[in-house]
Motif scaffolding. Structure first.
Motif, PDB file in Angstrom:
ATOM      1  N   GLU A 109      66.265  40.408 -33.154  1.00 46.29           N
ATOM      2  CA  GLU A 109      64.823  40.637 -33.138  1.00 46.29           C
ATOM      3  C   GLU A 109      64.351  41.267 -34.453  1.00 46.29           C
ATOM      4  O   GLU A 109      63.599  42.237 -34.471  1.00 46.29           O
ATOM      5  CB  GLU A 109      64.440  41.517 -31.936  1.00 46.29           C
ATOM      6  CG  GLU A 109      64.768  40.868 -30.600  1.00 46.29           C
ATOM      7  CD  GLU A 109      64.375  41.726 -29.423  1.00 46.29           C
ATOM      8  OE1 GLU A 109      63.878  42.851 -29.639  1.00 46.29           O
ATOM      9  OE2 GLU A 109      64.570  41.267 -28.287  1.00 46.29           O
ATOM     10  N   GLU A 110      64.860  40.680 -35.542  1.00 41.67           N
ATOM     11  CA  GLU A 110      64.485  41.034 -36.913  1.00 41.67           C
ATOM     12  C   GLU A 110      64.974  42.423 -37.336  1.00 41.67           C
ATOM     13  O   GLU A 110      64.597  42.921 -38.396  1.00 41.67           O
ATOM     14  CB  GLU A 110      62.965  40.940 -37.108  1.00 41.67           C
ATOM     15  CG  GLU A 110      62.421  39.532 -36.854  1.00 41.67           C
ATOM     16  CD  GLU A 110      60.930  39.433 -37.111  1.00 41.67           C
ATOM     17  OE1 GLU A 110      60.295  40.462 -37.398  1.00 41.67           O
ATOM     18  OE2 GLU A 110      60.413  38.299 -37.028  1.00 41.67           O
ATOM     19  N   GLU A 111      65.827  43.056 -36.521  1.00 41.10           N
ATOM     20  CA  GLU A 111      66.417  44.347 -36.880  1.00 41.10           C
ATOM     21  C   GLU A 111      67.849  44.117 -37.352  1.00 41.10           C
ATOM     22  O   GLU A 111      68.589  43.333 -36.762  1.00 41.10           O
ATOM     23  CB  GLU A 111      66.415  45.310 -35.695  1.00 41.10           C
ATOM     24  CG  GLU A 111      65.049  45.842 -35.310  1.00 41.10           C
ATOM     25  CD  GLU A 111      64.521  46.871 -36.304  1.00 41.10           C
ATOM     26  OE1 GLU A 111      65.321  47.387 -37.120  1.00 41.10           O
ATOM     27  OE2 GLU A 111      63.306  47.150 -36.270  1.00 41.10           O
ATOM     28  N   GLU A 112      68.220  44.839 -38.421  1.00 46.68           N
ATOM     29  CA  GLU A 112      69.565  44.690 -38.981  1.00 46.68           C
ATOM     30  C   GLU A 112      70.563  45.583 -38.246  1.00 46.68           C
ATOM     31  O   GLU A 112      70.296  46.764 -37.999  1.00 46.68           O
ATOM     32  CB  GLU A 112      69.557  45.071 -40.468  1.00 46.68           C
ATOM     33  CG  GLU A 112      70.912  44.884 -41.143  1.00 46.68           C
ATOM     34  CD  GLU A 112      70.900  45.348 -42.589  1.00 46.68           C
ATOM     35  OE1 GLU A 112      71.132  44.511 -43.473  1.00 46.68           O
ATOM     36  OE2 GLU A 112      70.650  46.554 -42.817  1.00 46.68           O
ATOM     37  N   TYR A 113      71.699  45.001 -37.877  1.00 44.48           N
ATOM     38  CA  TYR A 113      72.777  45.733 -37.224  1.00 44.48           C
ATOM     39  C   TYR A 113      74.081  45.497 -37.975  1.00 44.48           C
ATOM     40  O   TYR A 113      74.351  44.377 -38.421  1.00 44.48           O
ATOM     41  CB  TYR A 113      72.961  45.266 -35.771  1.00 44.48           C
ATOM     42  CG  TYR A 113      71.875  45.698 -34.823  1.00 44.48           C
ATOM     43  CD1 TYR A 113      72.055  46.773 -33.963  1.00 44.48           C
ATOM     44  CD2 TYR A 113      70.657  45.020 -34.778  1.00 44.48           C
ATOM     45  CE1 TYR A 113      71.071  47.175 -33.076  1.00 44.48           C
ATOM     46  CE2 TYR A 113      69.653  45.409 -33.901  1.00 44.48           C
ATOM     47  CZ  TYR A 113      69.867  46.486 -33.058  1.00 44.48           C
ATOM     48  OH  TYR A 113      68.870  46.884 -32.196  1.00 44.48           O
ATOM     49  N   PHE A 114      74.889  46.560 -38.058  1.00 38.91           N
ATOM     50  CA  PHE A 114      76.247  46.415 -38.560  1.00 38.91           C
ATOM     51  C   PHE A 114      77.152  46.104 -37.376  1.00 38.91           C
ATOM     52  O   PHE A 114      77.010  46.679 -36.296  1.00 38.91           O
ATOM     53  CB  PHE A 114      76.714  47.696 -39.254  1.00 38.91           C
ATOM     54  CG  PHE A 114      76.097  47.904 -40.608  1.00 38.91           C
ATOM     55  CD1 PHE A 114      76.660  47.315 -41.734  1.00 38.91           C
ATOM     56  CD2 PHE A 114      74.953  48.678 -40.760  1.00 38.91           C
ATOM     57  CE1 PHE A 114      76.102  47.507 -42.984  1.00 38.91           C
ATOM     58  CE2 PHE A 114      74.377  48.865 -42.005  1.00 38.91           C
ATOM     59  CZ  PHE A 114      74.952  48.268 -43.127  1.00 38.91           C
ATOM     60  N   ILE A 115      78.099  45.189 -37.589  1.00 40.04           N
ATOM     61  CA  ILE A 115      79.069  44.840 -36.553  1.00 40.04           C
ATOM     62  C   ILE A 115      80.374  45.563 -36.826  1.00 40.04           C
ATOM     63  O   ILE A 115      80.932  45.466 -37.930  1.00 40.04           O
ATOM     64  CB  ILE A 115      79.317  43.320 -36.526  1.00 40.04           C
ATOM     65  CG1 ILE A 115      78.029  42.558 -36.300  1.00 40.04           C
ATOM     66  CG2 ILE A 115      80.351  42.966 -35.454  1.00 40.04           C
ATOM     67  CD1 ILE A 115      78.179  41.043 -36.411  1.00 40.04           C
ATOM     68  N   PHE A 116      80.862  46.304 -35.853  1.00 37.39           N
ATOM     69  CA  PHE A 116      82.164  46.968 -35.932  1.00 37.39           C
ATOM     70  C   PHE A 116      83.067  46.381 -34.853  1.00 37.39           C
ATOM     71  O   PHE A 116      82.621  46.112 -33.743  1.00 37.39           O
ATOM     72  CB  PHE A 116      82.009  48.480 -35.732  1.00 37.39           C
ATOM     73  CG  PHE A 116      81.416  49.206 -36.894  1.00 37.39           C
ATOM     74  CD1 PHE A 116      82.218  49.870 -37.815  1.00 37.39           C
ATOM     75  CD2 PHE A 116      80.034  49.224 -37.081  1.00 37.39           C
ATOM     76  CE1 PHE A 116      81.676  50.528 -38.892  1.00 37.39           C
ATOM     77  CE2 PHE A 116      79.472  49.888 -38.167  1.00 37.39           C
ATOM     78  CZ  PHE A 116      80.292  50.542 -39.081  1.00 37.39           C
ATOM     79  N   GLU A 152      74.422  38.178 -25.017  1.00 36.63           N
ATOM     80  CA  GLU A 152      74.181  36.746 -25.157  1.00 36.63           C
ATOM     81  C   GLU A 152      74.283  36.325 -26.625  1.00 36.63           C
ATOM     82  O   GLU A 152      73.717  36.972 -27.511  1.00 36.63           O
ATOM     83  CB  GLU A 152      72.805  36.392 -24.611  1.00 36.63           C
ATOM     84  CG  GLU A 152      72.522  34.905 -24.572  1.00 36.63           C
ATOM     85  CD  GLU A 152      71.190  34.577 -23.931  1.00 36.63           C
ATOM     86  OE1 GLU A 152      70.812  33.390 -23.943  1.00 36.63           O
ATOM     87  OE2 GLU A 152      70.532  35.510 -23.416  1.00 36.63           O
ATOM     88  N   GLY A 153      75.014  35.255 -26.864  1.00 33.34           N
ATOM     89  CA  GLY A 153      75.169  34.745 -28.223  1.00 33.34           C
ATOM     90  C   GLY A 153      76.409  35.244 -28.930  1.00 33.34           C
ATOM     91  O   GLY A 153      76.691  34.823 -30.055  1.00 33.34           O
ATOM     92  N   HIS A 210      71.366  49.998 -38.752  1.00 29.71           N
ATOM     93  CA  HIS A 210      71.830  50.377 -40.092  1.00 29.71           C
ATOM     94  C   HIS A 210      71.594  51.845 -40.420  1.00 29.71           C
ATOM     95  O   HIS A 210      72.292  52.450 -41.224  1.00 29.71           O
ATOM     96  CB  HIS A 210      71.159  49.492 -41.144  1.00 29.71           C
ATOM     97  CG  HIS A 210      69.667  49.648 -41.211  1.00 29.71           C
ATOM     98  ND1 HIS A 210      69.059  50.582 -42.009  1.00 29.71           N
ATOM     99  CD2 HIS A 210      68.678  48.984 -40.556  1.00 29.71           C
ATOM    100  CE1 HIS A 210      67.742  50.489 -41.862  1.00 29.71           C
ATOM    101  NE2 HIS A 210      67.490  49.532 -40.995  1.00 29.71           N
ATOM    102  N   GLU A 211      70.614  52.483 -39.740  1.00 33.54           N
ATOM    103  CA  GLU A 211      70.314  53.886 -40.036  1.00 33.54           C
ATOM    104  C   GLU A 211      71.070  54.870 -39.139  1.00 33.54           C
ATOM    105  O   GLU A 211      70.979  56.083 -39.319  1.00 33.54           O
ATOM    106  CB  GLU A 211      68.808  54.142 -39.927  1.00 33.54           C
ATOM    107  CG  GLU A 211      68.230  54.033 -38.514  1.00 33.54           C
ATOM    108  CD  GLU A 211      67.758  52.640 -38.159  1.00 33.54           C
ATOM    109  OE1 GLU A 211      66.769  52.519 -37.403  1.00 33.54           O
ATOM    110  OE2 GLU A 211      68.384  51.671 -38.612  1.00 33.54           O
ATOM    111  N   THR A 230      74.467  41.515 -38.575  1.00 31.79           N
ATOM    112  CA  THR A 230      73.737  40.531 -37.803  1.00 31.79           C
ATOM    113  C   THR A 230      72.305  41.017 -37.648  1.00 31.79           C
ATOM    114  O   THR A 230      71.997  42.196 -37.908  1.00 31.79           O
ATOM    115  CB  THR A 230      74.380  40.300 -36.424  1.00 31.79           C
ATOM    116  OG1 THR A 230      73.755  39.173 -35.795  1.00 31.79           O
ATOM    117  CG2 THR A 230      74.219  41.518 -35.529  1.00 31.79           C
ATOM    118  N   TYR A 231      71.435  40.140 -37.208  1.00 33.08           N
ATOM    119  CA  TYR A 231      70.035  40.503 -36.985  1.00 33.08           C
ATOM    120  C   TYR A 231      69.651  40.172 -35.550  1.00 33.08           C
ATOM    121  O   TYR A 231      69.894  39.061 -35.068  1.00 33.08           O
ATOM    122  CB  TYR A 231      69.116  39.763 -37.964  1.00 33.08           C
ATOM    123  CG  TYR A 231      69.206  40.286 -39.372  1.00 33.08           C
ATOM    124  CD1 TYR A 231      68.323  41.268 -39.832  1.00 33.08           C
ATOM    125  CD2 TYR A 231      70.187  39.815 -40.243  1.00 33.08           C
ATOM    126  CE1 TYR A 231      68.420  41.767 -41.130  1.00 33.08           C
ATOM    127  CE2 TYR A 231      70.287  40.310 -41.540  1.00 33.08           C
ATOM    128  CZ  TYR A 231      69.400  41.279 -41.979  1.00 33.08           C
ATOM    129  OH  TYR A 231      69.505  41.780 -43.257  1.00 33.08           O
TER     130      TYR A 231
END
Length: 298
Positions: free
Chosen positions: A286-293, A216-217, A263-264, A283-284
């Motif tokens: 639920e306040e967690e950082e993610y890298f987009i591939f 979603e989104g 990110h980890e 992107t974030y």
């Protein structure tokens, strides 16, 4: 671990509205053609003529009952609705002589039956019977739709803290079973694909999950995967993901796929790069950082 066994389709029965017209003879001819065509699949194809007020005989429904290995096709709305109400695995049979019939209550409808392959009937039967579709095989692995029984195996996989680290907001097992049932009912039926179960071809052991879904989104479909800790570093993730990406382009006609990685999670990032994904921002969730591939498959 025992390999899962699923009931197979052994019989296809057409329920035809009684009519002495030339066209019914054409339909019967097509059914007989399928009977010969599907002999190699060890499936019997036959037909019954409905004679009870142009509808399926209610006494037959009560006496016969749904056979676990049988798919029915009905070309009459009354017949179809009676069989659905009685719990039969029945789909609509559309042809030139019933184009005005309201067959919308059927999950699937088939026409031009002479041109259909066995897999079309098998998948309709499996969906109605609540059985998982086989998606693909690789040299060592099988990818199939998830079943409710798989949830116990997923929890075994998730029990490893190194796996749980990258799977936020895991529900309790009963909630996961409810979620899985709804997912099977809606996502698989609507899209025809989703997150699937990864098993070893030789034993049927569930070793993970992988597939393509829509978050979603986001406007790009997403690749997701997890392999049990004790089966990592064997090349299984790369093997199944390459096959999924090929299927995404060839059968699902998806040109661009994305993957979101915490990110980890360095190992998953390295695998995505090996598969041809490139970093495309952050992107974030639920306040967690993610890298987009992302990867362009076309």
């Amino acid at each position: 671990m025992k390999k899962a066994k699923f009931t197979m389709l052994k019989q296809i029965i057409f329920i035809l509205k009684t009519d002495q017209s030339f066209y019914i003879k054409t339909i019967i001819s097509d059914i007989k053609y399928l009977a010969g065509k599907f002999k190699e699949n060890e499936v019997k194809v036959s037909y019954l003529l409905s004679e009870d007020n142009w509808g399926f005989n209610p006494s037959y429904i009560k006496e016969a009952g749904q056979l676990p290995d049988t798919l029915y096709l009905a070309d009459d709305a009354e017949t179809l609705e009676k069989m659905l109400a009685a719990g039969y695995y029945v789909i609509a049979h559309q042809h030139d002589q019933n184009h005005r019939a309201d067959l919308q209550k059927a999950l699937y409808a088939m026409s031009e039956i002479r041109d259909l392959d066995f897999d079309s009937f098998l998948k309709a039967y499996q969906r109605l019977a609540g059985l998982p579709w086989h998606i693909l095989d690789t040299k060592r692995l099988t990818l199939r739709e998830t079943t409710i029984e798989d949830v116990d195996e997923f929890y075994r996989i998730y029990s490893d803290p190194l796996i749980t680290l990258y799977i936020p907001n895991l529900l309790n097992i009963n909630e996961e079973r409810i979620y899985a049932a709804e997912y099977i009912k809606t996502i698989y039926t609507f899209y025809g694909y989703g997150i699937w179960t990864v098993t070893l071809r030789e034993t049927g052991e569930v070793i993970g999950r992988a597939g393509i879904s829509w978050r979603e989104g986001f406007s790009i479909p997403e690749l997701g995967f997890v392999i049990a800790q004790n089966h990592q570093r064997k090349g299984y993730a790369e093997e199944i993901l390459r096959a999924i990406l090929e299927l995404a382009l060839r059968e699902l006609e998806l040109n661009v796929i994305q993957a979101l990685v915490r990110h980890e999670n360095i190992a998953s990032m390295n695998l995505l790069k090996k598969l041809g994904f490139v970093s495309n921002g952050k992107t974030y969730l639920e306040e967690e950082e993610y890298f987009i591939f992302t990867i362009n498959l076309a």
